[in-house]
Scaffold this active site. Structure first.
Site, PDB file in Angstrom:
ATOM      1  N   ASP A   1      31.831  41.365  20.766  1.00  0.00           N
ATOM      2  CA  ASP A   1      31.245  39.750  20.587  1.00  0.00           C
ATOM      3  C   ASP A   1      30.282  39.681  21.952  1.00  0.00           C
ATOM      4  O   ASP A   1      28.922  39.838  21.810  1.00  0.00           O
ATOM      5  CB  ASP A   1      32.430  38.857  20.457  1.00  0.00           C
ATOM      6  CG  ASP A   1      32.028  37.374  20.382  1.00  0.00           C
ATOM      7  OD1 ASP A   1      30.818  37.055  20.074  1.00  0.00           O
ATOM      8  OD2 ASP A   1      33.043  36.467  20.382  1.00  0.00           O
TER       9      ASP A   1
ATOM     10  N   PHE B   1      34.209  33.900  12.256  1.00  0.00           N
ATOM     11  CA  PHE B   1      35.461  34.399  12.915  1.00  0.00           C
ATOM     12  C   PHE B   1      35.866  35.212  11.957  1.00  0.00           C
ATOM     13  O   PHE B   1      36.446  34.882  10.880  1.00  0.00           O
ATOM     14  CB  PHE B   1      36.391  33.194  13.227  1.00  0.00           C
ATOM     15  CG  PHE B   1      37.463  33.564  14.047  1.00  0.00           C
ATOM     16  CD1 PHE B   1      37.213  33.843  15.454  1.00  0.00           C
ATOM     17  CD2 PHE B   1      38.631  33.960  13.596  1.00  0.00           C
ATOM     18  CE1 PHE B   1      38.280  34.330  16.383  1.00  0.00           C
ATOM     19  CE2 PHE B   1      39.787  34.551  14.323  1.00  0.00           C
ATOM     20  CZ  PHE B   1      39.611  34.753  15.962  1.00  0.00           C
TER      21      PHE B   1
ATOM     22  N   ARG C   1      46.296  40.142   9.822  1.00  0.00           N
ATOM     23  CA  ARG C   1      46.099  41.550  10.203  1.00  0.00           C
ATOM     24  C   ARG C   1      46.296  42.473   9.078  1.00  0.00           C
ATOM     25  O   ARG C   1      45.580  43.742   8.853  1.00  0.00           O
ATOM     26  CB  ARG C   1      47.094  41.937  11.455  1.00  0.00           C
ATOM     27  CG  ARG C   1      46.870  41.355  12.742  1.00  0.00           C
ATOM     28  CD  ARG C   1      47.475  42.062  13.730  1.00  0.00           C
ATOM     29  NE  ARG C   1      47.692  41.118  14.874  1.00  0.00           N
ATOM     30  CZ  ARG C   1      46.753  41.202  16.081  1.00  0.00           C
ATOM     31  NH1 ARG C   1      45.725  41.475  15.891  1.00  0.00           N
ATOM     32  NH2 ARG C   1      47.106  40.517  16.871  1.00  0.00           N
TER      33      ARG C   1
ATOM     34  N   LYS D   1      45.237  44.267  20.026  1.00  0.00           N
ATOM     35  CA  LYS D   1      46.039  44.766  19.202  1.00  0.00           C
ATOM     36  C   LYS D   1      44.916  45.131  17.919  1.00  0.00           C
ATOM     37  O   LYS D   1      45.096  45.819  17.253  1.00  0.00           O
ATOM     38  CB  LYS D   1      46.907  43.904  18.553  1.00  0.00           C
ATOM     39  CG  LYS D   1      48.233  43.543  19.241  1.00  0.00           C
ATOM     40  CD  LYS D   1      48.996  42.706  18.684  1.00  0.00           C
ATOM     41  CE  LYS D   1      50.266  41.859  19.769  1.00  0.00           C
ATOM     42  NZ  LYS D   1      50.821  40.854  18.723  1.00  0.00           N
ATOM     43  N   GLY D   2      43.725  44.427  18.075  1.00  0.00           N
ATOM     44  CA  GLY D   2      42.710  44.421  17.076  1.00  0.00           C
ATOM     45  C   GLY D   2      42.565  46.020  16.171  1.00  0.00           C
ATOM     46  O   GLY D   2      42.296  45.907  15.010  1.00  0.00           O
TER      47      GLY D   2
ATOM     48  N   LYS E   1      28.925  41.581  16.661  1.00  0.00           N
ATOM     49  CA  LYS E   1      28.135  40.414  16.546  1.00  0.00           C
ATOM     50  C   LYS E   1      27.059  40.341  17.376  1.00  0.00           C
ATOM     51  O   LYS E   1      27.093  39.818  18.382  1.00  0.00           O
ATOM     52  CB  LYS E   1      28.994  39.247  16.768  1.00  0.00           C
ATOM     53  CG  LYS E   1      30.150  39.110  15.934  1.00  0.00           C
ATOM     54  CD  LYS E   1      31.159  37.715  16.177  1.00  0.00           C
ATOM     55  CE  LYS E   1      32.312  37.695  15.528  1.00  0.00           C
ATOM     56  NZ  LYS E   1      33.178  36.553  16.296  1.00  0.00           N
TER      57      LYS E   1
ATOM     58  N   ASP F   1      37.745  46.985  17.883  1.00  0.00           N
ATOM     59  CA  ASP F   1      37.352  46.204  16.680  1.00  0.00           C
ATOM     60  C   ASP F   1      36.342  45.652  16.482  1.00  0.00           C
ATOM     61  O   ASP F   1      35.328  45.741  15.671  1.00  0.00           O
ATOM     62  CB  ASP F   1      38.701  45.342  16.238  1.00  0.00           C
ATOM     63  CG  ASP F   1      38.958  44.330  17.428  1.00  0.00           C
ATOM     64  OD1 ASP F   1      38.448  44.304  18.522  1.00  0.00           O
ATOM     65  OD2 ASP F   1      39.911  43.330  17.007  1.00  0.00           O
TER      66      ASP F   1
ATOM     67  N   ASP G   1      43.108  39.611  13.778  1.00  0.00           N
ATOM     68  CA  ASP G   1      43.919  38.429  13.707  1.00  0.00           C
ATOM     69  C   ASP G   1      43.380  37.065  13.753  1.00  0.00           C
ATOM     70  O   ASP G   1      42.228  37.011  14.484  1.00  0.00           O
ATOM     71  CB  ASP G   1      45.281  38.352  14.190  1.00  0.00           C
ATOM     72  CG  ASP G   1      45.031  37.978  15.498  1.00  0.00           C
ATOM     73  OD1 ASP G   1      44.261  38.558  16.387  1.00  0.00           O
ATOM     74  OD2 ASP G   1      45.722  37.208  16.457  1.00  0.00           O
TER      75      ASP G   1
END
Ligand code: 5GP
Length: 176
Positions: free
Chosen positions: A101, A150, A163, A41-42, A129, A98, A157
């Site tokens: 990582d 984070f 969000r 969803k990000g 990141k 989004d 989220d």
């Protein structure tokens, strides 16, 4: 557990960066058949701002992958919960993410989408990141390199919360 929220990137900086990325994408894809694929969803807020700043026609679809759930550490195991529904054969794909990582999600999705025989697949990520990469995936269009925090907000989220924030923040969990 107390959650402390800090601001990392403000609304105005995100807006300017999205505009800059959209200008570059519009120019690079001016003679191509672009399909944006948002990773849910990000990436939903990022993609919706990005698409409205593009000056070229394009199609858009989404792929939903398993998330962190209630944790803040990636399991490294990627599961597709809902696949794209449009035909991408011979099309130019821009995967919109989004956060990168470890890079494992993108690697998995590139392999998965490649089986559908698109003409090209490139990556657009809002946040990276860099120090956390386990695998090197070239990010063709990158918003911001960020430290190993984070992050939440702007569609991203923690346990489905945050969000709605218009900026990117990061959280720290404190035992109460
Ligand atoms: P990777 O497979 O590159 O390790 O992880 C990518 C995915 O992990 C991102 O799409 C995002 O959903 C999630 N993720 C990575 N870092 C963060 C973070 O700081 N906050 C949140 N909410 N999700 C993150």
């Amino acid at each position: 557990m107390n959650i402390k929220l800090f601001k990392l990137i403000d609304e105005e900086d995100i807006k300017n960066k999205v505009k800059e990325l959209a200008e570059k994408i519009s120019s690079d894809y001016s003679d191509k058949e672009l399909i944006l694929i948002g990773i849910l969803k990000g990436a939903f807020v990022f993609l919706s701002d990005l698409i409205r700043n593009l000056t070229i026609p394009c199609l858009c679809d989404f792929i939903k992958v398993s998330s962190y759930g209630k944790g803040t550490e990636s399991s490294g195991i990627v599961k597709i919960l809902s696949d794209i529904s449009i035909d991408i054969k011979d099309k130019d794909i821009l995967l919109v993410e989004d956060i990168v990582d470890t890079g494992l999600t993108l690697k998995y999705l590139i392999d998965h989408l490649s089986l559908k025989k698109p003409k090209s697949i490139k990556i657009c990520a809002l946040l990276d990141k860099k120090e956390r990469h386990k695998i090197e995936i070239p990010i063709d269009y990158l918003g911001f390199t960020i430290p190993n925090k984070f992050v939440v907000g702007y569609g991203i989220d923690y346990d489905e919360k945050f969000r709605y924030l218009p900026y990117i923040g990061y959280i720290e969990l404190e035992k109460s």
